[in-house]
Motif scaffolding. Sequence first.
Motif, PDB file in Angstrom:
ATOM      1  N   GLU A 191      44.192  16.314  74.409  1.00 54.72           N
ATOM      2  CA  GLU A 191      44.365  15.756  73.064  1.00 54.72           C
ATOM      3  C   GLU A 191      45.798  15.905  72.559  1.00 54.72           C
ATOM      4  OE1 GLU A 191      41.421  17.501  70.532  1.00 54.72           O
ATOM      5  OE2 GLU A 191      39.861  16.146  71.256  1.00 54.72           O
ATOM      6  N   ALA A 192      46.615  16.705  73.237  1.00 57.86           N
ATOM      7  CA  ALA A 192      48.003  16.907  72.818  1.00 57.86           C
ATOM      8  C   ALA A 192      48.881  16.935  74.067  1.00 57.86           C
ATOM      9  CB  ALA A 192      48.143  18.204  72.022  1.00 57.86           C
ATOM     10  N   LEU A 193      49.244  15.769  74.561  1.00 59.92           N
ATOM     11  CA  LEU A 193      50.015  15.686  75.810  1.00 59.92           C
ATOM     12  C   LEU A 193      51.414  16.255  75.595  1.00 59.92           C
ATOM     13  CD1 LEU A 193      48.990  12.133  77.101  1.00 59.92           C
ATOM     14  CD2 LEU A 193      47.905  14.351  77.539  1.00 59.92           C
ATOM     15  N   PRO A 194      51.859  17.157  76.481  1.00 66.31           N
ATOM     16  CA  PRO A 194      53.161  17.813  76.303  1.00 66.31           C
ATOM     17  C   PRO A 194      54.325  17.050  76.935  1.00 66.31           C
ATOM     18  CG  PRO A 194      52.010  18.819  78.127  1.00 66.31           C
ATOM     19  CD  PRO A 194      51.095  17.739  77.605  1.00 66.31           C
ATOM     20  N   PHE A 195      54.092  15.856  77.471  1.00 70.59           N
ATOM     21  CA  PHE A 195      55.110  15.132  78.216  1.00 70.59           C
ATOM     22  C   PHE A 195      56.009  14.320  77.284  1.00 70.59           C
ATOM     23  CE2 PHE A 195      51.146  15.370  80.701  1.00 70.59           C
ATOM     24  CZ  PHE A 195      51.569  16.269  81.670  1.00 70.59           C
ATOM     25  N   ALA A 196      57.264  14.207  77.672  1.00 73.63           N
ATOM     26  CA  ALA A 196      58.225  13.454  76.859  1.00 73.63           C
ATOM     27  C   ALA A 196      57.926  11.959  76.918  1.00 73.63           C
ATOM     28  CB  ALA A 196      59.640  13.727  77.365  1.00 73.63           C
ATOM     29  N   ASN A 197      58.370  11.241  75.909  1.00 75.42           N
ATOM     30  CA  ASN A 197      58.228   9.782  75.913  1.00 75.42           C
ATOM     31  C   ASN A 197      58.980   9.176  77.103  1.00 75.42           C
ATOM     32  OD1 ASN A 197      56.797  10.042  73.568  1.00 75.42           O
ATOM     33  ND2 ASN A 197      58.332   9.144  72.234  1.00 75.42           N
ATOM     34  N   ASN A 198      58.394   8.134  77.676  1.00 74.91           N
ATOM     35  CA  ASN A 198      59.018   7.402  78.785  1.00 74.91           C
ATOM     36  C   ASN A 198      59.337   8.290  79.987  1.00 74.91           C
ATOM     37  OD1 ASN A 198      59.181   5.017  77.068  1.00 74.91           O
ATOM     38  ND2 ASN A 198      60.900   6.041  76.066  1.00 74.91           N
ATOM     39  N   SER A 199      58.455   9.244  80.276  1.00 75.08           N
ATOM     40  CA  SER A 199      58.743  10.194  81.353  1.00 75.08           C
ATOM     41  C   SER A 199      57.817  10.066  82.561  1.00 75.08           C
ATOM     42  CB  SER A 199      58.649  11.629  80.816  1.00 75.08           C
ATOM     43  OG  SER A 199      57.332  11.928  80.386  1.00 75.08           O
ATOM     44  N   LEU A 200      56.706   9.319  82.426  1.00 72.60           N
ATOM     45  CA  LEU A 200      55.717   9.263  83.498  1.00 72.60           C
ATOM     46  C   LEU A 200      55.592   7.857  84.073  1.00 72.60           C
ATOM     47  CD1 LEU A 200      52.863  11.345  81.783  1.00 72.60           C
ATOM     48  CD2 LEU A 200      54.654  12.187  83.324  1.00 72.60           C
ATOM     49  N   ASP A 201      55.336   7.795  85.376  1.00 69.24           N
ATOM     50  CA  ASP A 201      55.088   6.511  86.036  1.00 69.24           C
ATOM     51  C   ASP A 201      53.597   6.195  86.114  1.00 69.24           C
ATOM     52  OD1 ASP A 201      57.848   5.741  87.057  1.00 69.24           O
ATOM     53  OD2 ASP A 201      57.640   7.764  87.872  1.00 69.24           O
ATOM     54  N   LEU A 202      52.771   7.234  86.097  1.00 68.99           N
ATOM     55  CA  LEU A 202      51.329   7.045  86.268  1.00 68.99           C
ATOM     56  C   LEU A 202      50.564   8.133  85.537  1.00 68.99           C
ATOM     57  CD1 LEU A 202      48.770   5.886  87.787  1.00 68.99           C
ATOM     58  CD2 LEU A 202      49.305   7.524  89.607  1.00 68.99           C
ATOM     59  N   ILE A 203      49.549   7.709  84.769  1.00 68.55           N
ATOM     60  CA  ILE A 203      48.548   8.625  84.230  1.00 68.55           C
ATOM     61  C   ILE A 203      47.214   8.176  84.800  1.00 68.55           C
ATOM     62  CG2 ILE A 203      47.287   9.369  82.172  1.00 68.55           C
ATOM     63  CD1 ILE A 203      49.872   9.160  80.593  1.00 68.55           C
ATOM     64  N   ILE A 204      46.530   9.096  85.464  1.00 69.92           N
ATOM     65  CA  ILE A 204      45.273   8.785  86.117  1.00 69.92           C
ATOM     66  C   ILE A 204      44.269   9.869  85.724  1.00 69.92           C
ATOM     67  CG2 ILE A 204      45.860  10.025  88.248  1.00 69.92           C
ATOM     68  CD1 ILE A 204      44.472   7.705  89.785  1.00 69.92           C
ATOM     69  N   SER A 205      42.992   9.511  85.654  1.00 66.23           N
ATOM     70  CA  SER A 205      41.996  10.494  85.253  1.00 66.23           C
ATOM     71  C   SER A 205      40.619  10.068  85.721  1.00 66.23           C
ATOM     72  CB  SER A 205      41.992  10.665  83.726  1.00 66.23           C
ATOM     73  OG  SER A 205      40.997  11.589  83.320  1.00 66.23           O
ATOM     74  N   ALA A 206      39.835  11.030  86.202  1.00 69.37           N
ATOM     75  CA  ALA A 206      38.473  10.765  86.664  1.00 69.37           C
ATOM     76  C   ALA A 206      37.486  11.667  85.934  1.00 69.37           C
ATOM     77  CB  ALA A 206      38.368  10.987  88.173  1.00 69.37           C
ATOM     78  N   LEU A 207      36.668  11.066  85.088  1.00 73.90           N
ATOM     79  CA  LEU A 207      35.531  11.728  84.447  1.00 73.90           C
ATOM     80  C   LEU A 207      35.911  12.984  83.677  1.00 73.90           C
ATOM     81  CD1 LEU A 207      32.658  11.311  87.064  1.00 73.90           C
ATOM     82  CD2 LEU A 207      33.437   9.753  85.276  1.00 73.90           C
ATOM     83  N   SER A 208      36.808  12.827  82.723  1.00 68.80           N
ATOM     84  CA  SER A 208      37.155  13.950  81.859  1.00 68.80           C
ATOM     85  C   SER A 208      37.386  13.516  80.418  1.00 68.80           C
ATOM     86  CB  SER A 208      38.416  14.655  82.388  1.00 68.80           C
ATOM     87  OG  SER A 208      38.758  15.748  81.571  1.00 68.80           O
TER      88      SER A 208
END
Length: 292
Positions: free
Chosen positions: A102-119
């Motif tokens: 609920e509170a992602l610690p990653f900087a803006n424009n920093s990730l190429d992929l966010i993936i998630s399975a059943l969470s």
Amino acid sequence: MASPSPLLQTPGLLFDRSLIKARRNRSAASFSNHAFLKERVTQDLANRLKLIRRSFETCVDLGGHTGHLGALLKEISLITADLSEAMVSQASTPLKVVLDEEALPFANNSLDLIISALSLHWVNDFPGLLTQSFQCLKSDGLFLIALLGGDTLIELRDCLSSAELELQGGVTPRLSPMISIKDAGTLLQRVGFALPVVDCDRIKVTYPHPLALLHDLQKMGENNALVNRSRAPLSRRLLKRVCELYQERYGLTGGYISATFEVITLTGWVPHASQQKPLRRGAATERLQDHL
């Protein structure tokens, strides 16, 4: 008319996140013995990702539990992230972090992929999560998640509510509300994801008895975590009636029962100039009527 899914709105507190964390920590030691659903959905996401002809450098597996995706996607440098430190500690991926989705610690424009399975069906503010994810992803970044949908455990919901109405004259909150496929697509577009795709897979699982299903849910860490849940455990009388109704309505040959798990998969890209775009209205050069 059906009311909108609570996950489509911006709620106060729908789920008890501290309870979810405690249950994941508790189930971590034996999770591999009950992870068949996680494994199936993880394999599906891995297969989808391998069909995409591009590389992803900075990638996060949100709610990665014990690192199933990292084990399948060894060619990708994946950060396994989960609410539970006991789960994350078992992941074989070199990069892992304990965080609250609920509170992602990653900087803006920093990730190429966010993936998630059943969470992510346990997130209180799902629209807010989508917005945070959109901001954390780079241009042309991919958002690919699978979560449980509104028809999950539809048989158990039916039998629980029927038994409670029959024996107690009312229904108490015992199973979580989950997002519908229509709401999921609406949210992707609202946040701004390009090329949004939402699809659904209904997985039927067979159990020897309704109590075996309840045991599996507990060991998965997927039992009731509503803030306004009933604190009273199911009485023997109520539980017996639930099992009777389950066998009557959804029983299979040999006394077995089936349970439905609806898995909704969301795919969206952060807009980029290289992406395909729909033609503007009126730009077609042929009429569909001419081909019919």
